[in-house]
Write a protein that holds these residues in place. Structure first.
Motif, short mmCIF file in Angstrom:
data_model
loop_
_atom_site.label_atom_id
_atom_site.label_comp_id
_atom_site.label_asym_id
_atom_site.label_seq_id
_atom_site.Cartn_x
_atom_site.Cartn_y
_atom_site.Cartn_z
N THR A 87 0.84 -1.21 0.00
CA THR A 87 0.00 0.00 0.00
C THR A 87 0.87 1.25 0.00
O THR A 87 0.62 2.20 -0.76
CB THR A 87 -0.93 0.00 1.23
N LYS A 88 1.91 1.25 0.87
CA LYS A 88 2.81 2.41 0.94
C LYS A 88 3.54 2.61 -0.38
O LYS A 88 3.66 3.74 -0.89
CB LYS A 88 3.82 2.22 2.08
N ILE A 89 4.04 1.50 -0.94
CA ILE A 89 4.78 1.60 -2.20
C ILE A 89 3.86 2.07 -3.33
O ILE A 89 4.27 2.88 -4.17
CB ILE A 89 5.42 0.24 -2.55
N GLN A 90 2.63 1.59 -3.32
CA GLN A 90 1.68 2.02 -4.34
C GLN A 90 1.43 3.53 -4.23
O GLN A 90 1.35 4.23 -5.25
CB GLN A 90 0.36 1.25 -4.19
N ASN A 91 1.33 4.01 -2.99
CA ASN A 91 1.17 5.45 -2.77
C ASN A 91 2.41 6.21 -3.22
O ASN A 91 2.31 7.29 -3.82
CB ASN A 91 0.88 5.73 -1.30
N ASP A 92 3.60 5.64 -2.91
CA ASP A 92 4.86 6.29 -3.34
C ASP A 92 4.94 6.34 -4.87
O ASP A 92 5.40 7.34 -5.44
CB ASP A 92 6.06 5.52 -2.78
N ILE A 93 4.52 5.25 -5.51
CA ILE A 93 4.54 5.22 -6.98
C ILE A 93 3.61 6.29 -7.55
O ILE A 93 3.95 7.00 -8.50
CB ILE A 93 4.14 3.82 -7.50
N ALA A 94 2.42 6.40 -6.92
CA ALA A 94 1.46 7.42 -7.36
C ALA A 94 2.05 8.82 -7.20
O ALA A 94 1.90 9.69 -8.07
CB ALA A 94 0.15 7.29 -6.58
N THR A 95 2.76 9.04 -6.06
CA THR A 95 3.41 10.34 -5.82
C THR A 95 4.47 10.63 -6.88
O THR A 95 4.56 11.74 -7.42
CB THR A 95 4.04 10.37 -4.42
N LYS A 96 5.29 9.59 -7.17
CA LYS A 96 6.34 9.75 -8.18
C LYS A 96 5.73 10.04 -9.55
O LYS A 96 6.24 10.86 -10.32
CB LYS A 96 7.21 8.49 -8.26
N GLU A 97 4.63 9.36 -9.85
CA GLU A 97 3.97 9.59 -11.13
C GLU A 97 3.45 11.02 -11.22
O GLU A 97 3.53 11.66 -12.29
CB GLU A 97 2.82 8.59 -11.32
N GLN A 98 2.94 11.54 -10.10
CA GLN A 98 2.49 12.94 -10.06
C GLN A 98 3.66 13.89 -10.27
O GLN A 98 3.56 14.87 -11.01
CB GLN A 98 1.78 13.24 -8.74
N LYS A 217 10.91 5.60 -9.64
CA LYS A 217 9.66 4.88 -9.90
C LYS A 217 9.95 3.43 -10.29
O LYS A 217 9.27 2.50 -9.83
CB LYS A 217 8.89 5.58 -11.02
N GLU A 218 10.96 3.24 -11.15
CA GLU A 218 11.33 1.88 -11.56
C GLU A 218 11.74 1.04 -10.36
O GLU A 218 11.38 -0.14 -10.25
CB GLU A 218 12.47 1.93 -12.58
N GLU A 219 12.49 1.65 -9.45
CA GLU A 219 12.89 0.93 -8.22
C GLU A 219 11.67 0.56 -7.39
O GLU A 219 11.58 -0.56 -6.86
CB GLU A 219 13.84 1.80 -7.39
N LEU A 220 10.73 1.49 -7.29
CA LEU A 220 9.51 1.22 -6.52
C LEU A 220 8.68 0.13 -7.18
O LEU A 220 8.12 -0.75 -6.51
CB LEU A 220 8.68 2.50 -6.38
N VAL A 221 8.58 0.17 -8.52
CA VAL A 221 7.83 -0.87 -9.24
C VAL A 221 8.49 -2.23 -9.05
O VAL A 221 7.81 -3.25 -8.84
CB VAL A 221 7.72 -0.51 -10.73
N ALA A 222 9.83 -2.25 -9.12
CA ALA A 222 10.56 -3.51 -8.91
C ALA A 222 10.32 -4.04 -7.50
O ALA A 222 10.11 -5.24 -7.29
CB ALA A 222 12.05 -3.30 -9.16
N LEU A 223 10.35 -3.13 -6.52
CA LEU A 223 10.10 -3.53 -5.13
C LEU A 223 8.67 -4.02 -4.97
O LEU A 223 8.41 -5.00 -4.26
CB LEU A 223 10.36 -2.34 -4.20
N LYS A 224 7.75 -3.33 -5.64
CA LYS A 224 6.35 -3.76 -5.60
C LYS A 224 6.20 -5.17 -6.17
O LYS A 224 5.51 -6.02 -5.58
CB LYS A 224 5.50 -2.78 -6.40
#
Length: 471
Positions: A87-98, A217-224
């Motif tokens: 959930t946190k990573i998904q939120n972080d990804i959304a923030t990075k996308e913004q 973002k790529e790092e977060l997606v990989a972690l996700k």
């Protein structure tokens, strides 16, 4: 394989070979009862040993179930922790996308500004070009007139002081204009270069920021993705643990069933032992009475020997009595070694390995199936003692009967019943109505599942045999 043994109460006298005739008791029958009591005591000892073994297995199974529950709790906590991280990573990804979207907007603005600058540069270049032409003209004019000396001549050629002042002011104005043109030209060039450098620097900085954000973002997606894989693994482990727990729970239930069956068998053996001891006591009493009667007859015979005329009559009576006793002693009962068909209907499934219709795996079908509709009367296959009548996991409503046929113990099982009309500890006769067939438990349709075990019932089915050999 441990032997599960119990004795049929109703046929104890027939099996042990007890016979009575008037006041005569058979010494052989007493010996037979003594042997039978010894056998029953041995069976009691074996049953106690088996009960202790099952209690140990049950305790061990409960321990495994507790460990399984703890592991399930741990895995469940891990899954929840992974969910929180996801959930946190998904939120972080959304923030990075913004942020990336904002950066793209910023780059777009800078690109638009670059377009504007190009237009400004175009205008500035035209202005610089015009100034260049003007400056060139001024320089050529100065060069032709000899430079600053012409300005001095203009001043020195004044006709009056006032004219001198006027001429000096004019010269200064011309020189200031030339200087202004040059300064403006340099300022425009500097401004042009500064604006261009600023925009290019800003764009480079923003593009660098975008690259960094996309990398994050790529790092977060990989972690996700990694966490999602971990979650899948944990869910697979949880499913395995739940399956193991279900298997342990079913095994525990089977052990509890086996404990109840062993307790019923032990009770049946105790009853048989008590009955045998009671009959032994009766026979011993009859033997004592028989010995006293024979002693009295002996004294009577000796008395009559003095009377020659009555001796022949006394011997004839004695022979008749002896013949009667011999006939009585040989009158022993023998039990049947055959079963009767327990319910009206055809055989629909054989004993042996088969593909289980519910579990979908190959396993032993430890009995045979008879195609009987719900409510069909159920008969006892042979005379015996009911050791269980009630619900069993997988079997549904079930009756189990222990039999002693030709000196050998068997246990029959009747499963998937719609109702039972007997209870544990009850003695039943061959052909007696004990319930009705049905479709309870793990069943795909109305039928009777009938098992035969050599000895006591075994949860592992290792002592089960093909029932057809007994009909």
């Amino acid at each position: 394989m441990k032997k599960y043994a119990s004795l049929m109460l109703a046929t104890t006298l027939a099996v042990t070979g007890i016979s009575f005739s008037g006041n005569t008791a058979s010494a052989e029958s007493i010996d037979g009862l003594e042997n039978k009591i010894n056998e029953l005591e041995k069976e009691q000892s074996e049953l106690k040993e088996q009960q202790g073994s099952i209690s140990g297995d049950k305790s061990d199974t409960e321990g495994k179930m507790n460990e399984n529950e703890k592991e399930q709790s741990t895995v469940d906590s891990q899954i929840k922790s992974i969910d929180d991280k996801l959930t946190k990573i998904q939120n972080d990804i959304a923030t990075k996308e913004q942020e990336i979207t904002s950066t793209n907007d910023e780059i777009k603005k800078l690109e638009d500004r670059m377009i504007e600058l190009k237009e400004e540069i175009k205008v500035l270049k035209e202005r610089i070009k015009e100034r260049d032409e003007l400056i060139k003209k001024r320089l050529r004019a100065i060069q032709k007139s000899g430079g600053d000396m012409k300005y001095i001549e203009v001043i020195l050629g004044s006709k009056s002081f006032g004219d001198f002042i006027n001429r000096s002011s004019a010269v200064n104005t011309i020189m200031d204009q030339d200087k202004t043109i040059l300064e403006e030209q340099q300022a425009d060039k500097d401004s042009l270069e500064a604006n261009k450098a600023e925009v290019e620097e800003s764009k480079a900085s923003v593009e660098k920021k975008k690259v960094a954000l996309e990398g994050q973002k790529e790092e977060l997606v990989a972690l996700k993705d990694d966490l999602a894989d971990q979650k899948d693994q944990k869910k697979t482990l949880m499913a395995k643990l739940e399956k193991e727990y279900t298997d342990l729970e079913e095994y525990k239930i089977s052990l509890e069933d086996e404990q109840q069956i062993l307790a019923a068998q032990a009770e049946a053996v105790e009853k048989a032992k008590n009955l045998a001891e009671s009959e032994k006591g009766k026979l011993e009493q009859l033997a004592r009475e028989e010995a006293a009667r024979k002693e009295a007859e002996k004294r009577e015979a000796e008395k009559r020997q003095a009377e020659q005329a009555k001796a022949s009559s006394s011997k004839t009576a004695s022979a008749s009595s002896s013949s009667s006793n011999s006939s009585s002693t040989g009158n022993t009962s023998s039990g049947s070694g055959l079963f009767i068909w327990p319910a009206a209907g055809p055989k629909t499934s054989d004993y042996g390995m088969r593909h289980h219709p519910i579990h979908g795996i190959d396993k032993l079908h430890a009995g045979m199936d008879i195609g009987a509709s719900t409510g069909t009367p159920l008969k006892a296959a042979a005379t015996g003692v009911v050791i269980r009548a009630g619900w069993m996991s997988g079997y549904g409503n079930t009756i189990m009967i222990t039999h002693n046929l030709n000196g050998k113990t068997y246990t029959t099982l009747y499963a998937h019943l719609s109702s039972t009309s007997v209870s544990a500890g009850q003695t039943v006769s061959q052909g007696q109505n004990i319930g009705q067939t049905g479709n309870s438990g793990g069943s795909t349709g109305p039928h009777l599942h009938f098992e035969v075990h050599e000895g006591g019932w075994n949860a592992a089915k290792s002592n089960s045999v093909n029932p057809m050999k007994f009909f």
